[in-house]
Design a protein around this motif. Structure first.
Motif, PDB file in Angstrom:
ATOM      1  N   MET A   6      16.404  23.748 -25.882  1.00  0.00           N
ATOM      2  CA  MET A   6      17.115  22.991 -24.853  1.00  0.00           C
ATOM      3  C   MET A   6      16.248  22.825 -23.614  1.00  0.00           C
ATOM      4  SD  MET A   6      19.881  22.177 -26.279  1.00  0.00           S
ATOM      5  CE  MET A   6      21.152  21.730 -25.158  1.00  0.00           C
ATOM      6  N   GLY A   7      16.214  21.619 -23.086  1.00  0.00           N
ATOM      7  CA  GLY A   7      15.449  21.329 -21.890  1.00  0.00           C
ATOM      8  C   GLY A   7      13.958  21.167 -22.126  1.00  0.00           C
ATOM      9  N   GLN A   8      13.524  21.248 -23.365  1.00  0.00           N
ATOM     10  CA  GLN A   8      12.107  21.107 -23.687  1.00  0.00           C
ATOM     11  C   GLN A   8      11.831  19.699 -24.190  1.00  0.00           C
ATOM     12  OE1 GLN A   8       9.795  23.397 -23.129  1.00  0.00           O
ATOM     13  NE2 GLN A   8      11.322  24.862 -22.408  1.00  0.00           N
ATOM     14  N   GLU A   9      10.808  19.085 -23.670  1.00  0.00           N
ATOM     15  CA  GLU A   9      10.384  17.767 -24.132  1.00  0.00           C
ATOM     16  C   GLU A   9       9.031  17.905 -24.819  1.00  0.00           C
ATOM     17  OE1 GLU A   9      11.985  14.823 -23.950  1.00  0.00           O
ATOM     18  OE2 GLU A   9      13.715  15.824 -23.052  1.00  0.00           O
ATOM     19  N   LEU A  67      19.515  26.530 -31.245  1.00  0.00           N
ATOM     20  CA  LEU A  67      19.149  25.310 -30.536  1.00  0.00           C
ATOM     21  C   LEU A  67      18.831  25.584 -29.065  1.00  0.00           C
ATOM     22  CD1 LEU A  67      18.771  22.316 -31.011  1.00  0.00           C
ATOM     23  CD2 LEU A  67      21.172  21.977 -30.450  1.00  0.00           C
ATOM     24  N   GLU A  68      19.375  26.666 -28.512  1.00  0.00           N
ATOM     25  CA  GLU A  68      19.138  27.001 -27.111  1.00  0.00           C
ATOM     26  C   GLU A  68      17.653  27.190 -26.814  1.00  0.00           C
ATOM     27  OE1 GLU A  68      21.440  29.055 -28.951  1.00  0.00           O
ATOM     28  OE2 GLU A  68      22.982  27.596 -28.421  1.00  0.00           O
TER      29      GLU A  68
END
Length: 143
Positions: A119-122, A115-116
């Motif tokens: 992370m932080g990606q839209e 999942l990392e």
């Protein structure tokens, strides 16, 4: 209009229907790959769900031919490749069925990544690469 005109119009309509049917079956004769992705907790072989979440890419073959997949991954919102896996050795965590094994007609395959990576990606998008269809970009699953 006389009787022969009606017969000619009926023949024209039937021939257009037959032509459309030929086109439709020709389009569906090979692999038709639908791609979705997102985040989920996968099931292990014993039937228990994991406590951890993983990013996944799922390819469904809706066509009538086998669909070889050579790599999979996620694109960022601007089209840059976030991550791409092209061999079994590169795949982290959960072993999949394997790359380069064609997906049979009416079958699906799912691959997982940490999942990392997401992370932080839209607005990321899942994709698969097939030698017959090229890069196929999918959509995020809403369920």
């Amino acid at each position: 209009m006389n009787k022969t005109d009606y017969i000619a119009v009926a023949a024209l309509v039937l021939s257009l229907i037959a032509l459309f049917w030929q086109f439709w079956t020709w389009r569906r004769s090979g692999p038709v790959i639908r791609v979705t992705g997102g985040v989920e907790s996968p099931w292990d072989p014993a039937g228990f769900t994991s406590d951890l979440c993983y990013g996944y890419v799922r390819a469904v073959n809706a066509g009538r031919g086998a669909a070889p997949i050579t790599s999979w991954g996620f694109l960022s919102a601007n089209g840059q490749v976030l991550v791409e896996y092209s061999s079994q050795l590169e795949m982290p965590l959960i072993p999949a069925r394997g790359m380069h094994v064609p997906i049979a007609p009416s079958a699906q395959d799912t691959w997982y990544c940490p999942l990392e990576v997401l992370m932080g990606q839209e607005g990321y998008q899942p994709f698969v690469v097939s030698p017959t269809k090229g890069r196929i970009v999918g959509r995020l699953s809403t369920s």
